[in-house]
Design a protein around this motif. Sequence first.
Motif, PDB file in Angstrom:
ATOM      1  N   GLU A  61      45.048 137.890 102.886  1.00 13.20           N
ATOM      2  CA  GLU A  61      44.971 136.660 103.682  1.00 13.20           C
ATOM      3  C   GLU A  61      44.015 135.701 102.975  1.00 13.20           C
ATOM      4  N   ARG A  62      44.541 135.007 101.981  1.00 13.93           N
ATOM      5  CA  ARG A  62      43.693 134.207 101.111  1.00 13.93           C
ATOM      6  C   ARG A  62      43.900 132.731 101.354  1.00 13.93           C
ATOM      7  N   SER A  63      42.829 131.994 101.204  1.00  9.74           N
ATOM      8  CA  SER A  63      42.888 130.550 101.424  1.00  9.74           C
ATOM      9  C   SER A  63      43.806 129.889 100.401  1.00  9.74           C
ATOM     10  N   GLU A  64      44.532 128.898 100.854  1.00  5.87           N
ATOM     11  CA  GLU A  64      45.355 128.112  99.942  1.00  5.87           C
ATOM     12  C   GLU A  64      44.445 127.293  99.040  1.00  5.87           C
ATOM     13  N   THR A  65      44.779 127.203  97.777  1.00  4.28           N
ATOM     14  CA  THR A  65      44.002 126.402  96.845  1.00  4.28           C
ATOM     15  C   THR A  65      44.925 125.624  95.930  1.00  4.28           C
ATOM     16  N   THR A  66      44.544 124.414  95.644  1.00  7.20           N
ATOM     17  CA  THR A  66      45.316 123.592  94.696  1.00  7.20           C
ATOM     18  C   THR A  66      44.744 123.718  93.298  1.00  7.20           C
ATOM     19  N   LEU A  69      43.425 126.934  88.251  1.00  4.01           N
ATOM     20  CA  LEU A  69      42.618 127.725  87.343  1.00  4.01           C
ATOM     21  C   LEU A  69      41.782 128.778  88.067  1.00  4.01           C
ATOM     22  N   VAL A  70      41.628 128.620  89.382  1.00  2.00           N
ATOM     23  CA  VAL A  70      40.869 129.596  90.158  1.00  2.00           C
ATOM     24  C   VAL A  70      41.761 130.076  91.296  1.00  2.00           C
ATOM     25  N   THR A  71      42.520 131.101  91.025  1.00  3.46           N
ATOM     26  CA  THR A  71      43.458 131.684  91.971  1.00  3.46           C
ATOM     27  C   THR A  71      43.078 133.147  92.179  1.00  3.46           C
ATOM     28  N   PRO A  72      43.650 133.793  93.201  1.00  3.55           N
ATOM     29  CA  PRO A  72      43.401 135.233  93.344  1.00  3.55           C
ATOM     30  C   PRO A  72      43.703 136.005  92.062  1.00  3.55           C
ATOM     31  N   SER A  74      43.640 134.857  88.868  1.00  2.70           N
ATOM     32  CA  SER A  74      42.667 134.597  87.806  1.00  2.70           C
ATOM     33  C   SER A  74      41.325 135.255  88.108  1.00  2.70           C
ATOM     34  N   MET A  75      40.907 135.213  89.382  1.00  4.49           N
ATOM     35  CA  MET A  75      39.643 135.843  89.737  1.00  4.49           C
ATOM     36  C   MET A  75      39.725 137.364  89.579  1.00  4.49           C
ATOM     37  N   THR A  76      40.876 137.925  89.955  1.00  2.00           N
ATOM     38  CA  THR A  76      41.044 139.370  89.822  1.00  2.00           C
ATOM     39  C   THR A  76      41.065 139.772  88.357  1.00  2.00           C
ATOM     40  N   GLU A  77      41.736 138.986  87.519  1.00  2.00           N
ATOM     41  CA  GLU A  77      41.766 139.299  86.090  1.00  2.00           C
ATOM     42  C   GLU A  77      40.368 139.289  85.488  1.00  2.00           C
ATOM     43  N   GLN A  78      39.553 138.321  85.892  1.00  7.75           N
ATOM     44  CA  GLN A  78      38.177 138.287  85.393  1.00  7.75           C
ATOM     45  C   GLN A  78      37.420 139.537  85.802  1.00  7.75           C
ATOM     46  N   MET A  79      37.646 140.002  87.031  1.00  7.01           N
ATOM     47  CA  MET A  79      36.955 141.210  87.478  1.00  7.01           C
ATOM     48  C   MET A  79      37.470 142.441  86.751  1.00  7.01           C
ATOM     49  N   VAL A  80      38.751 142.478  86.438  1.00  9.82           N
ATOM     50  CA  VAL A  80      39.298 143.585  85.662  1.00  9.82           C
ATOM     51  C   VAL A  80      38.624 143.649  84.299  1.00  9.82           C
ATOM     52  N   VAL A  81      38.514 142.491  83.645  1.00 14.30           N
ATOM     53  CA  VAL A  81      37.885 142.440  82.323  1.00 14.30           C
ATOM     54  C   VAL A  81      36.436 142.908  82.405  1.00 14.30           C
ATOM     55  N   ARG A 243      36.482 127.808  97.762  1.00 14.32           N
ATOM     56  CA  ARG A 243      37.919 127.503  97.819  1.00 14.32           C
ATOM     57  C   ARG A 243      38.748 128.771  97.959  1.00 14.32           C
ATOM     58  N   MET A 244      38.182 129.887  97.486  1.00 21.14           N
ATOM     59  CA  MET A 244      38.866 131.172  97.598  1.00 21.14           C
ATOM     60  C   MET A 244      38.614 131.831  98.950  1.00 21.14           C
ATOM     61  N   GLY A 245      37.791 131.204  99.780  1.00 22.36           N
ATOM     62  CA  GLY A 245      37.528 131.752 101.096  1.00 22.36           C
ATOM     63  C   GLY A 245      36.178 132.412 101.246  1.00 22.36           C
ATOM     64  N   ALA A 246      35.400 132.492 100.155  1.00 19.19           N
ATOM     65  CA  ALA A 246      34.074 133.095 100.251  1.00 19.19           C
ATOM     66  C   ALA A 246      33.128 132.151 100.980  1.00 19.19           C
ATOM     67  N   THR A 247      32.159 132.724 101.655  1.00 15.66           N
ATOM     68  CA  THR A 247      31.190 131.915 102.396  1.00 15.66           C
ATOM     69  C   THR A 247      29.808 131.961 101.761  1.00 15.66           C
ATOM     70  N   VAL A 248      29.653 132.672 100.657  1.00 16.12           N
ATOM     71  CA  VAL A 248      28.366 132.795  99.987  1.00 16.12           C
ATOM     72  C   VAL A 248      28.044 131.505  99.245  1.00 16.12           C
ATOM     73  N   ASN A 249      26.831 131.001  99.430  1.00 12.86           N
ATOM     74  CA  ASN A 249      26.376 129.814  98.705  1.00 12.86           C
ATOM     75  C   ASN A 249      25.622 130.268  97.459  1.00 12.86           C
ATOM     76  N   LEU A 250      26.333 130.378  96.345  1.00 13.00           N
ATOM     77  CA  LEU A 250      25.724 130.888  95.122  1.00 13.00           C
ATOM     78  C   LEU A 250      24.588 129.997  94.633  1.00 13.00           C
ATOM     79  N   ALA A 251      24.712 128.697  94.861  1.00  9.84           N
ATOM     80  CA  ALA A 251      23.687 127.771  94.378  1.00  9.84           C
ATOM     81  C   ALA A 251      22.329 128.047  95.008  1.00  9.84           C
TER      82      ALA A 251
END
Length: 309
Positions: A61-66, A69-72, A74-81, A243-251
Amino acid sequence: MARTDGDTWDLASSVGATATAVAALRAMASQGPDAALDDPWADPLVRAVGIESFVKLVDGERSETTDSLVTPQSMTEQMVVRTRFFDDFFTTGVAPPTTSGQATASGVRQAVILASGLDTRAYRLPWPAGTVVYEIDQPDVIEFKTRTLEGLGAKPTGQRRTIAIDLREDWPSALIDAGFVTSLPTAWSAEGLLAYLPPEAQDRLFDSITDLSAPGSRVACEYVDMSGLPSDWAEQLTERSQRMGATVNLAELIYTGERNDAADYLKALGWQVGILGASEAHTSNGFEPPDDDMVAFGANYGYLSATLK
């Protein structure tokens, strides 16, 4: 909430929530018959923490994003790497050029996972007999993961020893008290950690690792050439993750002040350093290289491994 000296957290708050986010991506990458990762504990750990946005990510259940370059994916591939790099560092995978990763294949039988969070390598990697795996993190984090995995029936594949302490405290003494042997070579990982340390704490971390390490020890972490980042890179990362649905404020969690370059600092301490660039890491895993500065942090982002000579 912004960071303060001596702040603490669990896996649903502050820096701890970023560990849950990482586990959610590992869980996503472990789904399906052709899963890129095999982490059977990531999914139940994320559900046990109970952050709704991350559970929804795992459930699809992922947020829609336009943002293409940052999609489920792409983010998953980065985590795999990222996950495969650190897995391979500890075991027998492909090592970065000019260094010897593959720590346990080289006879190292002592591993330390710094800021272990929801890392499950002590439970899922094929540790050789006699390997001791130390995990260091906040007391609430260590207690939650240990209790939850015991409840799931998970059994460590190495001799797991936990050190419940903040890395800003005297963790080297606590590590030695837990049985760590300074005369033996050690494999150290600092995955997803450095940006959450003040600049001077990063230096102290590398100093302590060096002081505790026998020749032949290895260390691995992500590498970023901070000089190549835009001034608002932390804010951009926060925007992308939300945009991916996370609520963490990394900044609010990342320390963005000037800091010593990790590769240069380790070289000065006597380590032989190699860096595997992000593009090369993606290509070697069968993925298209990330085509975005804030995803790849430009050309000067990658993975660092080093050996103490």
